[in-house]
Design a protein around this motif. Structure first.
Motif, short mmCIF file in Angstrom:
data_model
loop_
_atom_site.label_atom_id
_atom_site.label_comp_id
_atom_site.label_asym_id
_atom_site.label_seq_id
_atom_site.Cartn_x
_atom_site.Cartn_y
_atom_site.Cartn_z
N GLY A 1 16.12 16.02 28.01
CA GLY A 1 17.05 14.89 28.77
C GLY A 1 17.61 14.13 27.79
O GLY A 1 18.90 13.75 28.10
N GLY B 1 15.28 11.08 27.46
CA GLY B 1 14.05 11.89 28.26
C GLY B 1 13.12 11.68 28.80
O GLY B 1 12.50 11.92 29.85
N ILE C 1 13.77 9.67 32.01
CA ILE C 1 14.01 10.24 33.08
C ILE C 1 12.40 11.07 33.68
O ILE C 1 12.07 11.23 34.74
CB ILE C 1 14.65 11.79 32.63
CG1 ILE C 1 16.06 10.93 32.59
CG2 ILE C 1 15.09 12.45 33.99
CD1 ILE C 1 17.15 12.02 31.94
N ARG C 2 11.62 11.53 32.51
CA ARG C 2 10.27 11.80 32.94
C ARG C 2 9.55 10.95 33.58
O ARG C 2 8.78 11.20 34.64
CB ARG C 2 9.62 12.41 31.73
CG ARG C 2 8.24 12.72 31.65
CD ARG C 2 7.30 12.60 30.27
NE ARG C 2 7.19 11.27 30.19
CZ ARG C 2 7.07 10.82 28.76
NH1 ARG C 2 6.96 11.62 27.71
NH2 ARG C 2 7.14 9.45 28.60
N LEU D 1 12.02 17.90 30.93
CA LEU D 1 12.83 16.61 30.85
C LEU D 1 12.80 15.72 29.65
O LEU D 1 13.72 15.18 29.21
CB LEU D 1 12.40 15.82 32.18
CG LEU D 1 12.93 16.42 33.70
CD1 LEU D 1 12.33 15.54 34.58
CD2 LEU D 1 14.19 16.64 33.85
#
Length: 201
Positions: free
Chosen positions: A129, A43, A46-47, A125
């Motif tokens: 994520g 996560g 992705i962030r 996210l």
């Protein structure tokens, strides 16, 4: 300090979550470590991509990688009779990870002076994520794509931080407890978002 505490809580919770799901799917020891690490850090990766932070920033989190590896190792060495209770406690670990990482992601974006929309996206996210990647690698339908209320709590955390309703350490810890509790209540009482099926007439 608050950011670090939330990061540690989220890392442990999601590393444990990923490791146990890998064991449920009968992955070997390498698979258990990979799924645990991916769940704990997916996560955040992705962030970082979406809010303009180099992915290489993840490699600077040596302490968190060590914490994740220790957590996965501990779970792998747990006696089977304790692991059988995972179904009972697994959602609780996932709720803790969701809450801690959603708040941590929102703080991260807010500290970079991003607008509230980016703060909410960062919260979502970071919070969901890792869980999405975990479920996909384990061949499961991601929780967030079901009618079950899940990502809504990450959105709520991002909104509260984006609007600066919670900013002091005690307010952020209170928010952490609130989001965790709401997630626990939502799966305990089977709260669901509206859904529509397109079946045969």
């Amino acid at each position: 300090m608050t950011w670090d505490v939330l990061s540690i809580i989220g890392t442990i919770a999601f590393a444990v979550s990923g490791a146990i799901i890998a064991m449920e799917e009968e992955y070997d020891i390498l698979g258990v470590y990979i799924l645990g690490i991916v769940t704990a850090f997916g996560g955040g990766a992705i962030r970082n991509l979406l809010i303009g932070v180099p992915v290489s920033a993840l490699w600077e989190q040596g302490l968190f990688f060590q914490i994740a590896l220790l957590s996965i190792t501990a779970v792998f060495l747990f006696p089977n009779n304790l692991l059988r209770h995972w179904q009972k406690w697994g959602n609780f670990f996932d709720a803790i990870g969701l809450s801690a990482f959603a708040i941590q992601g929102a703080i991260y974006a807010a500290n970079m002076d991003h607008p509230i929309s980016a703060v909410i996206v960062a919260a979502v996210l970071t919070g969901i994520g890792g869980g999405i990647i975990r479920d996909l690698l384990a061949g499961r339908k991601p929780i967030v794509l079901r009618a079950e209320i899940y990502a809504v709590w990450a959105i709520l955390a991002g909104l509260i931080i984006g609007l600066k309703i919670a900013s002091s350490p005690w307010e952020l810890y209170t928010l952490f407890v609130l989001i965790t509790t709401l997630r626990v209540l939502s799966y305990t009482f089977d709260w669901k978002l509206p859904s529509r099926r397109l079946g045969a007439q």
